[in-house]
Design a protein around this motif. Structure first.
Motif, PDB file in Angstrom:
ATOM      1  N   LEU A  69       0.789  -1.125  -0.127  1.00 46.22           N
ATOM      2  CA  LEU A  69       0.083   0.018   0.049  1.00 46.22           C
ATOM      3  C   LEU A  69       0.787   1.331   0.050  1.00 46.22           C
ATOM      4  N   LEU A  70       0.811   2.157  -0.969  1.00 46.38           N
ATOM      5  CA  LEU A  70       1.378   3.318  -1.131  1.00 46.38           C
ATOM      6  C   LEU A  70       0.247   4.514  -0.612  1.00 46.38           C
ATOM      7  N   SER A  71       1.015   5.511   0.146  1.00 48.02           N
ATOM      8  CA  SER A  71       0.027   6.373   0.635  1.00 48.02           C
ATOM      9  C   SER A  71       0.956   7.704   0.452  1.00 48.02           C
ATOM     10  N   ARG A 127       7.015  -1.160   7.311  1.00 48.06           N
ATOM     11  CA  ARG A 127       6.564   0.240   7.180  1.00 48.06           C
ATOM     12  C   ARG A 127       7.463   1.332   7.102  1.00 48.06           C
ATOM     13  N   ILE A 128       7.518   1.753   5.909  1.00 45.87           N
ATOM     14  CA  ILE A 128       8.603   2.784   5.643  1.00 45.87           C
ATOM     15  C   ILE A 128       7.761   4.162   5.472  1.00 45.87           C
ATOM     16  N   VAL A 129       8.375   5.086   6.218  1.00 49.37           N
ATOM     17  CA  VAL A 129       7.840   6.553   6.213  1.00 49.37           C
ATOM     18  C   VAL A 129       8.921   7.238   6.056  1.00 49.37           C
ATOM     19  N   ALA A 130       8.527   8.445   4.892  1.00 52.97           N
ATOM     20  CA  ALA A 130       9.572   9.582   4.505  1.00 52.97           C
ATOM     21  C   ALA A 130       8.721  10.667   4.549  1.00 52.97           C
ATOM     22  N   THR A 131       9.417  11.754   5.007  1.00 56.48           N
ATOM     23  CA  THR A 131       8.465  12.894   5.344  1.00 56.48           C
ATOM     24  C   THR A 131       9.499  14.237   4.677  1.00 56.48           C
ATOM     25  N   LEU A 132       9.398  14.816   4.150  1.00 60.08           N
ATOM     26  CA  LEU A 132      10.065  15.918   3.526  1.00 60.08           C
ATOM     27  C   LEU A 132       9.379  17.415   3.679  1.00 60.08           C
ATOM     28  N   PRO A 133      10.115  18.293   4.375  1.00 59.05           N
ATOM     29  CA  PRO A 133       9.413  19.641   4.556  1.00 59.05           C
ATOM     30  C   PRO A 133       9.286  20.312   3.178  1.00 59.05           C
ATOM     31  N   LEU A 134       8.238  21.232   3.131  1.00 54.55           N
ATOM     32  CA  LEU A 134       7.819  22.035   2.095  1.00 54.55           C
ATOM     33  C   LEU A 134       8.189  23.751   2.031  1.00 54.55           C
ATOM     34  N   ARG A 135       8.575  24.473   1.550  1.00 54.54           N
ATOM     35  CA  ARG A 135       8.737  25.711   1.725  1.00 54.54           C
ATOM     36  C   ARG A 135       7.561  26.538   1.095  1.00 54.54           C
ATOM     37  N   ALA A 136       7.447  27.869   1.286  1.00 51.38           N
ATOM     38  CA  ALA A 136       6.284  28.462   0.735  1.00 51.38           C
ATOM     39  C   ALA A 136       6.471  28.705  -0.964  1.00 51.38           C
ATOM     40  N   ASP A 137       7.685  28.858  -1.377  1.00 48.40           N
ATOM     41  CA  ASP A 137       7.967  28.598  -2.909  1.00 48.40           C
ATOM     42  C   ASP A 137       8.330  27.369  -3.348  1.00 48.40           C
ATOM     43  N   ALA A 138       7.626  26.275  -2.708  1.00 48.52           N
ATOM     44  CA  ALA A 138       8.029  24.780  -3.299  1.00 48.52           C
ATOM     45  C   ALA A 138       7.613  24.631  -4.556  1.00 48.52           C
ATOM     46  N   THR A 159       4.386  13.592   2.845  1.00 52.06           N
ATOM     47  CA  THR A 159       4.885  12.257   3.481  1.00 52.06           C
ATOM     48  C   THR A 159       4.326  11.095   2.876  1.00 52.06           C
ATOM     49  N   LEU A 160       5.320  10.279   2.535  1.00 54.24           N
ATOM     50  CA  LEU A 160       5.207   8.963   1.779  1.00 54.24           C
ATOM     51  C   LEU A 160       5.241   7.703   2.620  1.00 54.24           C
ATOM     52  N   ILE A 161       4.239   6.944   2.736  1.00 49.04           N
ATOM     53  CA  ILE A 161       4.158   5.714   3.437  1.00 49.04           C
ATOM     54  C   ILE A 161       4.136   4.629   2.517  1.00 49.04           C
ATOM     55  N   VAL A 162       4.967   3.446   2.906  1.00 51.59           N
ATOM     56  CA  VAL A 162       4.891   2.211   1.987  1.00 51.59           C
ATOM     57  C   VAL A 162       4.635   1.386   3.125  1.00 51.59           C
ATOM     58  N   GLN A 163       3.341   0.474   2.834  1.00 52.19           N
ATOM     59  CA  GLN A 163       3.277  -0.550   3.931  1.00 52.19           C
ATOM     60  C   GLN A 163       3.105  -1.891   3.252  1.00 52.19           C
ATOM     61  N   ASP A 164       3.601  -2.901   3.592  1.00 52.78           N
ATOM     62  CA  ASP A 164       3.497  -4.386   3.032  1.00 52.78           C
ATOM     63  C   ASP A 164       3.279  -5.288   4.053  1.00 52.78           C
ATOM     64  N   ASN A 165       2.746  -6.484   3.680  1.00 55.09           N
ATOM     65  CA  ASN A 165       2.421  -7.619   4.722  1.00 55.09           C
ATOM     66  C   ASN A 165       3.395  -8.878   4.296  1.00 55.09           C
ATOM     67  N   GLY A 166       4.767  -8.439   4.104  1.00 55.54           N
ATOM     68  CA  GLY A 166       5.567  -9.185   3.770  1.00 55.54           C
ATOM     69  C   GLY A 166       6.090  -9.990   4.902  1.00 55.54           C
ATOM     70  N   PHE A 187      13.419   9.949   7.746  1.00 55.40           N
ATOM     71  CA  PHE A 187      13.032   8.658   7.316  1.00 55.40           C
ATOM     72  C   PHE A 187      13.230   7.766   8.255  1.00 55.40           C
ATOM     73  N   SER A 188      12.045   6.969   8.351  1.00 54.99           N
ATOM     74  CA  SER A 188      11.990   5.767   9.398  1.00 54.99           C
ATOM     75  C   SER A 188      11.458   4.609   8.924  1.00 54.99           C
ATOM     76  N   ILE A 189      11.895   3.499   9.434  1.00 55.25           N
ATOM     77  CA  ILE A 189      11.298   2.229   8.924  1.00 55.25           C
ATOM     78  C   ILE A 189      11.307   1.292   9.974  1.00 55.25           C
ATOM     79  N   ALA A 190      10.460   0.347   9.649  1.00 58.62           N
ATOM     80  CA  ALA A 190       9.923  -0.338  10.898  1.00 58.62           C
ATOM     81  C   ALA A 190       9.586  -1.871  10.350  1.00 58.62           C
ATOM     82  N   ALA A 191      10.006  -3.070  11.092  1.00 58.78           N
ATOM     83  CA  ALA A 191       9.803  -4.242  10.251  1.00 58.78           C
ATOM     84  C   ALA A 191       9.681  -5.497  11.350  1.00 58.78           C
TER      85      ALA A 191
END
Length: 466
Positions: free
Chosen positions: A377-379, A437-448, A388-395, A427-431
């Motif tokens: 599942l991609l979110s 579950r992989i979570v990647a978060t990036l900051p956004l600027r006003a002039d993104a 934020t991008l979240i990648v979750q699998d049931n492996g 960046f965080s990862i939990a297995a």
């Protein structure tokens, strides 16, 4: 490197200062002792000369016989005193003691009697010095006030006419106490000076160490910033190179293969037409195989081109690229990749979109290949200041610490983390056995949305797979 020589220098300075100060204190002690003893010598000489002049006046009076005059002189000398412990002593020509201690004005006096073993040595020193012309005599004797053995400085002279020896002395224990206090004071001053020097040394070392730490932290921060910018430039160069290769494949090889495909299709139509006329045209099967192989080559090249740099990432944005990735991975394997609807996504920089896409690409590939996940599942979650991008699998999951500690594996995980952290993201990862579950978060600027896009060439939609 700076504190060690400084510490050695300051320690050497402290030792040198201690040595020089001790030498100066010893010289000062000698000067004080010499001056004090000189003043005592002068004082004793005056006392003895005064006593001798008194005896001479008695001897010159002539109103009594010599024996009576001598007895009167002895009586006068025995009553003469100064201070609590000052008294005079008299010896005759044969060196016998003339003064009776019991008749003296000072109590508890013990004179140096040459006829006693205790006073024989001291009396000999006194008499020898008087015969030599008089002067100072040093010896130890019992102090009347305390009855302790103390060093004594005596002064003796001969009395003309009767050839008597008269003298007195001062006990030097108070002098030694004063000199001991002077030495103690000097030692305390030297110790205080050394403590100040060592305190200054410690403070300087602390300041130098703090300055070194701050400088190292500043250099580390500068180096980290330079390394981050270098990593960003490397990633940007990689993406540019990927886009260039994808563009060359599309504009060069794909176009040649498509033209070849058109020619083969034309030949196939002509062959079919000839076969319909006479029914004996050979080579139809070979043309069909050639067209099938050509279609496979076009599909593979398009897949490689999209893997290098998907055109949808530049044309329609990150959600469309993730949707295409989900569709391709689902069609190409046994795993089902789903993209959770994310609604309208605000414009984000191309660097952020590329980084998140590469993370999703690597994570989905790992989930399908290594984790053997059935569903992925991609979110994509967007906020006013972050995405934020979240990648979750049931492996089957994996041991994160073991993989990261192994230098030969976990390269993809490290690349994902470095891509996100290079853009000041998290960046965080939990297995576990239930999945990853992989979570990647990036900051956004006003002039993104103002970042310039990577150079690319849009693919012809007629050749892009659905």
């Amino acid at each position: 490197m700076a504190t060690v020589p400084l510490g050695v220098a300051l320690i050497c300075m402290g030792i040198t200062a201690r040595h020089q100060t001790m030498a100066l204190a010893n010289e000062e002690r000698k000067l004080v002792e010499a001056a004090y003893l000189h003043s005592k010598e002068t004082e004793l000489r005056h006392y003895v000369e005064l006593a001798r002049s008194t005896i001479e006046r008695i001897a010159e009076s002539g109103d009594l016989g010599e024996a009576d005059l001598q007895a009167k002189a002895v009586q006068v000398v025995s009553r003469m005193k100064f201070g609590d412990n000052g008294y005079f002593f008299l010896y005759d020509q044969q060196g016998k003691l003339l003064v009776n201690p019991e008749q003296m004005a000072v109590a508890n006096v013990d004179l140096c009697d040459p006829d006693t073993p205790a006073g024989q040595t001291q009396a000999t020193l006194i008499l020898d010095q008087a015969k030599a012309g008089g002067g100072l005599v040093r010896y130890e004797w019992h102090k009347p006030s305390s009855q302790i053995l103390a060093p004594k400085l005596g002064y003796v002279l001969q009395v003309p006419g009767w050839n008597w020896v008269i003298g007195t002395g001062l006990y030097l224990d108070d002098v030694q106490e004063a000199l001991a206090r002077l030495d103690e004071h000097a030692k305390n001053n030297i110790a205080a000076t050394q403590r100040r020097i060592y305190l200054i040394a410690a403070l300087c070392m602390v300041l130098i160490a703090a300055a070194g730490v701050l400088l190292n932290l500043k250099d580390h921060r500068i180096s980290s910033d330079k390394l981050r910018r270098l990593a960003q430039r490397v990633v940007h160069s990689q993406e540019e190179e990927r886009a260039r290769v994808a563009r060359d494949l599309h504009d060069g090889v794909v176009q040649v293969l498509v033209s070849s495909k058109f020619l083969l299709e034309t030949a196939q139509l002509q062959h079919q037409y000839s076969a319909s006329l006479d029914g004996s045209a050979p080579g139809g099967k070979a043309l069909d195989q050639g067209l099938a192989r050509l279609n496979d080559a076009l599909t593979e090249i398009r897949r490689v081109s999209h893997g290098l740099r998907p055109a949808l990432l530049d044309d329609l944005g990150l959600p469309a690229a993730l949707a295409l990735l989900s569709e391709q991975m689902t069609q190409g394997g046994a795993s089902r990749v789903h993209l959770e609807p994310c609604g309208e996504v605000q414009p984000i920089p191309n660097s952020h979109a590329t980084a998140l896409y590469r993370v999703a690409q690597e994570a989905v590939k790992n989930a399908c290949t290594h984790a053997e996940a059935r569903d992925v599942l991609l979110s994509l979650l967007t906020g006013p200041r972050s995405i934020t991008l979240i990648v979750q699998d049931n492996g089957k999951g994996f041991d994160i610490q073991r993989v990261l500690a192994d230098g030969t594996s976990g390269i993809g995980l490290r690349n994902m983390r470095e891509r996100i952290e290079a853009l000041d993201g998290q960046f965080s990862i939990a297995a576990s056995r239930l999945g990853t579950r992989i979570v990647a978060t990036l900051p956004l600027r006003a002039d993104a949305g103002s970042d310039a896009a990577l150079p690319h060439s849009r693919f012809d939609s007629s050749y892009a797979p659905a």
